[in-house]
Design a protein around this motif. Structure first.
Motif, PDB file in Angstrom:
ATOM      1  N   SER A 138      90.289  54.237  53.679  1.00 32.85           N
ATOM      2  CA  SER A 138      89.812  53.080  54.432  1.00 32.85           C
ATOM      3  C   SER A 138      88.474  52.645  53.854  1.00 32.85           C
ATOM      4  N   ILE A 139      88.339  51.362  53.587  1.00 32.21           N
ATOM      5  CA  ILE A 139      87.143  50.826  52.937  1.00 32.21           C
ATOM      6  C   ILE A 139      86.378  49.961  53.940  1.00 32.21           C
ATOM      7  N   PHE A 140      85.081  50.248  54.068  1.00 25.67           N
ATOM      8  CA  PHE A 140      84.207  49.483  54.958  1.00 25.67           C
ATOM      9  C   PHE A 140      83.063  48.887  54.151  1.00 25.67           C
ATOM     10  N   ARG A 141      82.654  47.681  54.553  1.00 25.95           N
ATOM     11  CA  ARG A 141      81.405  47.121  54.043  1.00 25.95           C
ATOM     12  C   ARG A 141      80.301  47.483  55.033  1.00 25.95           C
ATOM     13  N   ILE A 142      79.139  47.876  54.495  1.00 30.33           N
ATOM     14  CA  ILE A 142      78.017  48.271  55.337  1.00 30.33           C
ATOM     15  C   ILE A 142      77.063  47.087  55.498  1.00 30.33           C
ATOM     16  N   TYR A 143      76.837  46.682  56.747  1.00 30.78           N
ATOM     17  CA  TYR A 143      75.860  45.643  57.068  1.00 30.78           C
ATOM     18  C   TYR A 143      74.799  46.257  57.967  1.00 30.78           C
ATOM     19  N   LYS A 144      73.661  46.593  57.397  1.00 26.75           N
ATOM     20  CA  LYS A 144      72.592  47.245  58.154  1.00 26.75           C
ATOM     21  C   LYS A 144      73.163  48.487  58.834  1.00 26.75           C
ATOM     22  N   ASP A 145      73.250  48.506  60.171  1.00 27.46           N
ATOM     23  CA  ASP A 145      73.797  49.681  60.857  1.00 27.46           C
ATOM     24  C   ASP A 145      75.217  49.431  61.373  1.00 27.46           C
ATOM     25  N   LYS A 146      75.886  48.406  60.843  1.00 30.31           N
ATOM     26  CA  LYS A 146      77.249  48.073  61.259  1.00 30.31           C
ATOM     27  C   LYS A 146      78.235  48.277  60.107  1.00 30.31           C
ATOM     28  N   LEU A 147      79.495  48.468  60.459  1.00 26.77           N
ATOM     29  CA  LEU A 147      80.563  48.594  59.480  1.00 26.77           C
ATOM     30  C   LEU A 147      81.586  47.491  59.687  1.00 26.77           C
ATOM     31  N   GLU A 148      82.039  46.918  58.574  1.00 29.32           N
ATOM     32  CA  GLU A 148      83.097  45.906  58.614  1.00 29.32           C
ATOM     33  C   GLU A 148      84.286  46.407  57.797  1.00 29.32           C
ATOM     34  N   PRO A 149      85.456  46.601  58.433  1.00 31.26           N
ATOM     35  CA  PRO A 149      86.629  47.036  57.658  1.00 31.26           C
ATOM     36  C   PRO A 149      87.006  45.998  56.614  1.00 31.26           C
ATOM     37  N   ILE A 150      87.299  46.474  55.394  1.00 27.25           N
ATOM     38  CA  ILE A 150      87.728  45.585  54.317  1.00 27.25           C
ATOM     39  C   ILE A 150      89.231  45.689  54.115  1.00 27.25           C
ATOM     40  N   GLU A 151      89.716  46.902  53.802  1.00 25.00           N
ATOM     41  CA  GLU A 151      91.150  47.092  53.623  1.00 25.00           C
ATOM     42  C   GLU A 151      91.472  48.580  53.556  1.00 25.00           C
TER      43      GLU A 151
END
Length: 351
Positions: free
Chosen positions: A278-291
């Motif tokens: 599972s791949i996440f993008r890191i935005y400050k202290d948040k995670l956004e799933p990519i794919e």
């Protein structure tokens, strides 16, 4: 132009300590990565009993491994010199007073070992020659948690060193706590005031930190989630929880590994049963799933990212697939090479 090559070592399971768990590997594999094509070439093997997890010394001169075996089989921690041709030369070994040692880490002139079955950790001093001294410290965790099948007792699973170079954290799957330690003089000692509680039933397995050490990311094996920890006044608290599984997943979660990209922008989480990263993008202290990158193998155990951030190498314990992915600029993965020549691979470390 000369092809750039990178050396790595892969640990494997060489026997089955219990039915259905283990492997048929040849020990510790010395492997060469072609950093233009992604091709892997096995250079050497060193036989050892279930050398599942490995660590290379900071100066790249020595390698250390655990024998992942039941306490009745007298597991040991082994020391090896890395020769000029990257073959390994056995130096010595020391007994581990515990069952199923499953993770190993260096800290200064020490090797630290976590034992899953017995829920304890050990400190072994390292001599100038690279040899290991006998254990000088041993600590046993206590407690249990809500999953009666998997959390009936402590299960120390991974040792992580904080970027500050002082604090040591141990993920304990059995008690849903990340236990804190630090060094006083030459000895590792508990630092209970910095223990971090994880949501009940999660089963923290492995963790990583951002470069500044203000955020921690925990791979929870039993729930297939990622806990984001935030540092406040020197201690960590669980702030957010993200699922690392797709919404339509109906199996039993089995998180296995977690890595942060060297650029700090992406987080990768491996899940067995799903057999995907599972791949996440890191935005400050948040995670956004990519794919989800489905790895097309069985029992996706561990993976690692090359120090330059260009390649990810994933190991499948049961299907013997070692897969090399090129990491794109957006964090996504593109398969470039796959081999079944490395049997029962478990983990990857770089020289």
């Amino acid at each position: 132009m000369k092809t750039a090559l990178l050396i790595l070592f892969i640990g494997s399971y060489t026997e089955y300590p219990i039915p259905g768990f283990g492997g048929i590997g040849h020990g510790i594999y010395t492997v060469q990565l072609n950093t233009e094509t992604g091709e892997l070439t096995t250079l050497h093997t060193m036989m050892a009993r279930n050398p599942s997890y490995l660590v290379v010394s900071d100066d790249n001169q020595f390698l250390y491994c655990v024998n992942e075996l039941d306490e009745s089989e007298n597991p040991k921690v082994g020391a090896y010199k890395i020769n000029a041709d990257y073959s390994l030369q056995f130096l010595n070994e020391q007994p581990i007073a515990g069952g199923y040692p499953c993770h190993i880490k260096t800290f200064g002139n020490n090797v630290l070992v976590a034992c899953y079955a017995t829920g304890n950790i050990h400190q072994f001093p390292v001599e100038a020659s690279g040899k290991l001294g006998r254990a000088v410290q041993q600590y046993s965790h206590v407690g249990s948690s809500v999953n009666s099948d998997r959390q009936e007792a402590p299960h120390a699973h991974q040792i992580a060193v904080h970027p500050n170079g002082r604090d040591v954290y141990v993920c304990d799957l059995g008690i849903d706590i990340i236990k804190a330690y630090h060094f006083k003089g030459k000895n590792l000692v508990p630092n209970d005031i910095k223990d971090c509680k994880i949501s009940k039933g999660s089963g923290p397995r492995h963790m990583v930190f951002d470069a500044a050490g203000n955020l921690g990311y925990v791979n929870n094996e039993l729930t297939g989630t990622v806990s984001v920890l935030k540092r406040k006044e020197g201690s960590f608290d669980e702030e957010e929880i993200y699922s690392a599984l797709p919404n339509d997943f109906t199996g039993v979660p089995s998180g296995s590994a977690i890595r942060i990209h060297p650029n700090g922008q992406f987080l990768y989480v491996a899940n067995r049963k799903l057999e995907a990263i599972s791949i996440f993008r890191i935005y400050k202290d948040k995670l956004e799933p990519i794919e989800y990158q489905y790895t097309k193998g069985e029992e996706l155990r561990e993976f690692n990212i090359t120090p330059d951030g260009n390649w990810l190498i994933a190991c499948h314990q049961n299907s013997h697939d070692t897969v090399v992915y090129q990491i794109k600029s957006d964090g996504r993965l593109q398969e470039r090479y796959r081999t079944k020549e490395i049997l029962s691979p478990v983990c990857v470390v770089f020289n």
